[in-house]
Structure formats: structure tokens, C-alpha cells
Design a protein around this motif. Structure first.
Motif, PDB file in Angstrom:
ATOM      1  N   ASP A 146       0.847  -1.194   0.000  1.00  0.00           N
ATOM      2  CA  ASP A 146       0.000   0.000   0.000  1.00  0.00           C
ATOM      3  C   ASP A 146       0.881   1.242   0.000  1.00  0.00           C
ATOM      4  N   ILE A 147       0.397   2.310  -0.650  1.00  0.00           N
ATOM      5  CA  ILE A 147       1.082   3.613  -0.623  1.00  0.00           C
ATOM      6  C   ILE A 147       0.198   4.592   0.136  1.00  0.00           C
ATOM      7  N   TRP A 148       0.793   5.293   1.106  1.00  0.00           N
ATOM      8  CA  TRP A 148       0.043   6.201   1.981  1.00  0.00           C
ATOM      9  C   TRP A 148       0.651   7.600   1.953  1.00  0.00           C
ATOM     10  N   ILE A 149      -0.214   8.561   2.225  1.00  0.00           N
ATOM     11  CA  ILE A 149       0.259   9.933   2.458  1.00  0.00           C
ATOM     12  C   ILE A 149      -0.469  10.459   3.695  1.00  0.00           C
ATOM     13  N   SER A 150       0.255  11.187   4.536  1.00  0.00           N
ATOM     14  CA  SER A 150      -0.346  11.721   5.761  1.00  0.00           C
ATOM     15  C   SER A 150      -0.922  13.110   5.521  1.00  0.00           C
ATOM     16  N   GLY A 151      -1.859  13.489   6.366  1.00  0.00           N
ATOM     17  CA  GLY A 151      -2.342  14.865   6.442  1.00  0.00           C
ATOM     18  C   GLY A 151      -3.007  15.376   5.176  1.00  0.00           C
ATOM     19  N   GLN A 152      -2.711  16.616   4.838  1.00  0.00           N
ATOM     20  CA  GLN A 152      -3.364  17.278   3.706  1.00  0.00           C
ATOM     21  C   GLN A 152      -2.279  17.882   2.811  1.00  0.00           C
ATOM     22  N   PRO A 153      -1.657  17.064   1.972  1.00  0.00           N
ATOM     23  CA  PRO A 153      -0.574  17.610   1.140  1.00  0.00           C
ATOM     24  C   PRO A 153      -1.105  18.661   0.164  1.00  0.00           C
ATOM     25  N   GLY A 154      -0.293  19.664  -0.123  1.00  0.00           N
ATOM     26  CA  GLY A 154      -0.668  20.700  -1.077  1.00  0.00           C
ATOM     27  C   GLY A 154      -1.033  22.020  -0.435  1.00  0.00           C
ATOM     28  N   LEU A 155      -1.311  22.012   0.872  1.00  0.00           N
ATOM     29  CA  LEU A 155      -1.701  23.276   1.520  1.00  0.00           C
ATOM     30  C   LEU A 155      -0.574  24.303   1.451  1.00  0.00           C
ATOM     31  N   ALA A 156       0.652  23.871   1.676  1.00  0.00           N
ATOM     32  CA  ALA A 156       1.767  24.827   1.672  1.00  0.00           C
ATOM     33  C   ALA A 156       1.915  25.481   0.301  1.00  0.00           C
ATOM     34  N   ALA A 157       1.768  24.699  -0.768  1.00  0.00           N
ATOM     35  CA  ALA A 157       1.884  25.266  -2.114  1.00  0.00           C
ATOM     36  C   ALA A 157       0.750  26.255  -2.385  1.00  0.00           C
ATOM     37  N   GLU A 179       4.602  16.318   4.843  1.00  0.00           N
ATOM     38  CA  GLU A 179       3.865  15.110   5.189  1.00  0.00           C
ATOM     39  C   GLU A 179       4.768  13.905   4.900  1.00  0.00           C
ATOM     40  N   LEU A 180       4.406  12.751   5.444  1.00  0.00           N
ATOM     41  CA  LEU A 180       5.144  11.533   5.135  1.00  0.00           C
ATOM     42  C   LEU A 180       4.395  10.705   4.097  1.00  0.00           C
ATOM     43  N   CYS A 181       5.134  10.259   3.089  1.00  0.00           N
ATOM     44  CA  CYS A 181       4.639   9.281   2.128  1.00  0.00           C
ATOM     45  C   CYS A 181       5.337   7.958   2.469  1.00  0.00           C
ATOM     46  N   PHE A 182       4.561   6.877   2.594  1.00  0.00           N
ATOM     47  CA  PHE A 182       5.184   5.621   3.019  1.00  0.00           C
ATOM     48  C   PHE A 182       4.444   4.427   2.440  1.00  0.00           C
TER      49      PHE A 182
END
Lengths: 321, 321
Positions: free
Chosen positions: A150-161, A258-261
Motif C-alpha cells: 500500500d502507498i500512503w500519504i499523511s495529512g493534507q498535502p498541497g496546503l503549503a503550495a 507530510e510523510l509518504c510511506f
């Protein structure tokens, strides 16, 4: 005007209970815990490249350390010791004091001691080295992912951009969202506890500093895999943002930390439970596939919820690209 | 033009036999030797402040690392691991290649592995973190000198300052001396082996980066002592230099990275023998005295060979002074 040594002494010499010897000598001295490995990272932040001129010094102090602790988090390491080298155009005592406050607030929040550093005159540039500990063999490396993880991403990526686009006048966000996005940009939260808890769960991890697709790409290349991502499983676009920009920010924007794992399928339920325990969304956005002639290592296929392929936006940020 | 990651991979990813994991992940991983302490230092070199624009990149690469290894030497630590963060105005492949050659030449000479780093765009700025090992409790700190200790300086302090004066047209040295002085400035030799051998001999040590008097002053302040120095026991002024400038360079010039250290009188003969063994001059230039109301900690009395007090030249270099 106070001298260099006085400035350092005033703002940066604080108690360092985890060190044998803190700032003020030729080197700091530490005694690593028996049997532990050390994870070590260094990151340099340059005015105009990594932060806008005029960035509030307190926020900058926090972020300067946070981006380094994020690298420790991505290895699953517990923060221990930090060194800060800084080049400054002047000896503005108020600026340095506010920067130090932000820096130490972040250090305290994540349990790191500031054991040494260097101060010099020049264009504004901040370089941190962070050292963390972890049990031998427990590190979350980029090269450990396996096919069908499985591929995961935490939180809400993209907010900083989005926050950067807002600050640069390239978009206009609703007020509350604008605040949240500029906070994500200026005061990122390194996922230290998540990284720590992913030991024994994740096969690979990386922190998203260059953008989700680019950073996932690093895991895939190192692990010799390709990936299928399903946009239907991504976090929703924040309401009130321009959908196209927000989607690009989610896939290609850096600076969220965020962490991608990746995790083996049998551990999926444990990851879901971890998300609840940490009160942090963890999105299962896709899965890895074995590399092939058609799909070399690093290849990413993005589809919509119905499996229809979608074009990939531009990849991450390359300082020399 | 090659991208950032490609540049890094090409020039800086070399074998790191002493690390569990070298460059290319979120962090490097190392396993400290059981029972050893770590000495850690960071130094930032800025173009225009620490080196002249146009400095040959190979020399700069060597020096960037050498000044950090000098801090390890001043603690008596054995170099182990190094990280390099650099900000560069462009991705000039030839420049980066030559810099890397000089940097790795120094790393190899002193046995350090380059385990990680960061590259970014901006005004030229190089920041190294160096980590060395030493037995628990064996570090040569600044605060360990005692009253009546001998005070020593290694090598020929002041050559680098003369070299800088030569390059800036402030003096004209005979050709051979000019070469030697500019070498001292551009390719300093960190006294790693001396530092290593001073474990168990020296009560305190510092590397001379700000000038002999200023750096000796740090030992004295930290140790709560004053000092008497005898100019008659100093290294001779290099023939062909202007005596006044050369004496000022010897007392106040930085950038030589010689070691200044203190030893108990009973160990004097061992220091003399060590000098012979290392083929490195070690000059016993004076002795420490207890601080008093008349002579507070840090006070330095300089006399000529007959004991007549001499005026002190300006103290070391303060970047924010």
C-alpha cells in the motif's frame, strides 16, 4: 552593537541536558545510547530560494528546524541533537531573538537539544544538522518497498503550495483557508511521532518536500518499483480553492513535510488504527507494482476513481532544474 | 544543464564504508563505536567573508572540510563522518567537480566519509558538519587548563594572515615565502594527528581560527585563568616579511588552524618528544596564572625576552564586531 560571541551566547546557549558538552567549545560532545544507530541529516535554507525576504523570523526559526526534523521523521528516528549555522546580513538583535524563539520552540516541542552552531555575516542562509536515534536496523529507508505494498500519504498535502500561491498573489483563497495554507507553509509540523510509530510497519518512507509525485518517485526508483495511484482515494481538495491549482499543489507542491510511506497489505488495519490514535489522516492513495519493460522503476500511473488514466502534472521542484 | 540530483550523484556519492547508509536517503545512518563519545562541529564559509571570490574551487573544497576537521582535532577526536550543504549561484559542473575533488582529497587524507548533504541555489555558501569519535571523558575541552600549565602553539601561526595580506596587495613577500603563506591560507592542514596524540597530555586545547591571542583568550576565560606570554619563546618571524605585520599576524591572524593547548609542567618533556615524533614544531610560549582582581580571567600579559611588557595588537576577528 553586540559582538558575534555575545549574540550567540545571549540567544542560543541554553541548557542541553542530553549532551555532555553543549555550545561554546570547538565541538559539542554527546554519548549515543548503547546499541542505537544515528540518523543524520543536513538542510540549507536560503532567502529567496526557500523562504521569501521579509518572512517573520519566528516562523522562519520554527521552519528551519522543522524541515530537518521532518527528515528524521522520514527515517523513523527520534530527534536528539541539533546544530545551527547561520549567515546573516546584519546583527539585528530583535530579528535574531525572534528567530531563536521560533527555533527553540520547535526544538522543545520535538525533544531536540541545540548543541552547537556557527554564526557569520553574509546573505541570509540557515543550515541545520539534525541527529536522531533509532534501534539498529529499524530505519525507514527509501529502498525497502516491495511490490503490492500500500502507498500512503499523511495529512493534507498541497496546503503549503496553495499558501505560497496566495502570498504571491497567484490565487485568492477564502480567509480561513488562506490562514490555514500560509500556516502550513510557514509553520509546518514534522511528522515525528508518525515516523516513530511507523517503525516495524512501513517498508519505506520519505517526507514530501519536493512534491508527492516526485518524492514517491524517489521511493519507487530506490526500491525498483512502479506505482498505481487512484485519485478517488486522495484527500479532497480544500473547499474554496481553484480545483486545478489545488490538485496540482496536492500532487506536485512541496514544503508540506507530510510523510509518504509504503506498508504490506496485511498491516493495513494497523495503519488505519494508527491514524485514529494519532488523530492524523492517513490516506491510502494506491499501491506499488513490480517494474517491467513497459513500466520502469519510478513510473507512476494516476487514474480517476473509475480507473481512467489521468495526465500527471509537472514533477517536483529542482533547485538547479 | 544537469539537474540538482544528477550533480549530487555525479560528484558527491562515493563509497562510505564507515556508514550503514550514505547519501541519497532522508538521512544518513551510522553506528557509533560502543563506548565512544562523539564530537560534533559545524562551520559555515561564505564567499566574501571567509574566502575571496574567484578562489580556486579545488583549494576551497579542501579548506571547507579542513576547517571543520580542525575543530575535531582541537577536541582530540578522530574524524569519522562529514555532511556538506552548499548554496551555489549556478550549476557550473567544472567548478563543482573541482570543489568535490579538493573536498574528497581532504576527507580521504584524514579518514572521514562524506555521508550526506544538501545542494541549493543561492549566494555561494558552504556549510560542513563533521563528527568524530573519542573515548569517553578524553575530550580536550577549553575549560580544563589549570594555573601554572605550560601554553603551547603548533607550527607557524600567522602565515595565513600574511598570505591574505599578500593576495590583497597589503604587503610584498619574497616569492617562496609568498607561496608558502598563500598555501597556509588556501590549503590549511588541520592538526588531526596532534589533537589525537594530545589526549591524556593536554588539559585544554583550541584551534587558532580567530587569532592566537583571541583563541588563547577563550581557553583562559573558560578555565578562569590569566596568562604570561614571552615573545622570546615565539616562533621566529619569517625572513623577508615586514616584522611589524608578521608579528601582528602571529598574534592576531586567524585561519592557520594551528592548535593552542596547555599541559601540566611535569609533561613538558613528553610534549617535546611528541613534536619530534610528529615532525611538527611545538612552541612553549608561556604559562597560565591564577586569575586575580588585578588580572581577571582572560587577561594576557605579553613580555619581551627580558620580561619587559609589550603592547598587545588588536584581538581576533569578530564577524559582527
Amino acid at each position: 552593537m553586540p559582538g558575534e560571541f555575545e549574540l550567540i551566547a545571549r540567544h542560543f546557549a541554553r541548557a542541553t541536558p542530553s549532551a555532555i558538552l553543549g555550545p561554546g567549545d570547538d565541538c559539542a560532545l554527546v554519548a549515543p545510547s548503547p546499541g542505537m544507530e544515528l540518523a543524520i541529516t543536513t538542510d540549507m535554507l536560503v532567502e529567496g530560494t526557500h523562504f521569501l525576504p521579509g518572512t517573520a523570523p519566528g516562523q522562519l526559526g520554527w521552519k528551519t528546524l522543522a524541515v530537518n526534523l521532518s527528515d528524521l521523521a522520514a527515517m523513523g528516528a527520534t530527534p536528539k541533537w541539533v546544530l545551527l549555522a547561520g549567515s546573516l546580513p546584519d546583527s539585528d538583535d530583535a530579528w535574531i531573538g525572534a528567530f531563536a524563539e521560533g527555533f527553540f520552540k520547535c526544538a522543545k516541542r520535538y525533544g531536540a537539544d541545540v548543541i552547537g552552531g556557527d554564526t557569520t555575516r553574509g546573505p541570509r542562509n540557515l543550515c541545520v544538522t539534525a541527529i536522531g536515534e533509532l534501534p539498529a536496523g529499524a530505519a525507514l529507508r527509501r529502498d525497502g518497498a516491495r511490490a503490492d505494498d500500500d502507498i500512503w500519504i499523511s495529512g493534507q498535502p498541497g496546503l503549503a503550495a496553495l499558501g505560497l500561491a496566495q502570498l504571491q498573489g497567484r490565487t485568492t483563497l477564502p480567509e480561513a483557508l488562506a490562514r490555514r495554507c500560509t500556516m502550513a507553509l510557514q509553520r509546518p509540523l514534522p511528522r515525528v511521532e508518525l515516523g516513530f510509530r511507523l517503525r516495524g510497519l512501513a517498508t519505506a518512507a520519505i517526507d514530501v518536500s519536493d512534491g508527492l509525485l516526485a518524492d514517491l518517485g524517489h521511493i519507487l526508483e530506490r526500491s525498483g518499483l512502479a506505482a498505481n495511484l487512484n485519485e478517488g482515494q486522495f484527500p479532497l481538495i480544500p473547499p474554496g480553492s481553484e480545483p486545478k491549482l489545488a490538485r496540482e499543489a496536492q500532487l506536485g507542491g512541496g514544503d508540506d513535510y507530510e510523510l509518504c510511506f509504503t506498508t504490506p497489505i496485511p498491516l493495513r488495519q494497523q495503519v488505519v488504527m494508527l491514524a485514529a490514535e494519532l488523530d492524523l489522516p492517513l490516506w491510502r492513495i494506491g499501491y506499488t507494482v513490480a517494474a517491467s519493460d513497459e513500466r520502469p522503476a519510478g513510473d507512476i500511473l494516476l487514474t480517476d476513481a473509475d480507473g481512467k488514466p489521468l495526465p500527471l502534472p509537472a514533477k517536483g521542484f529542482d533547485h538547479f532544474g
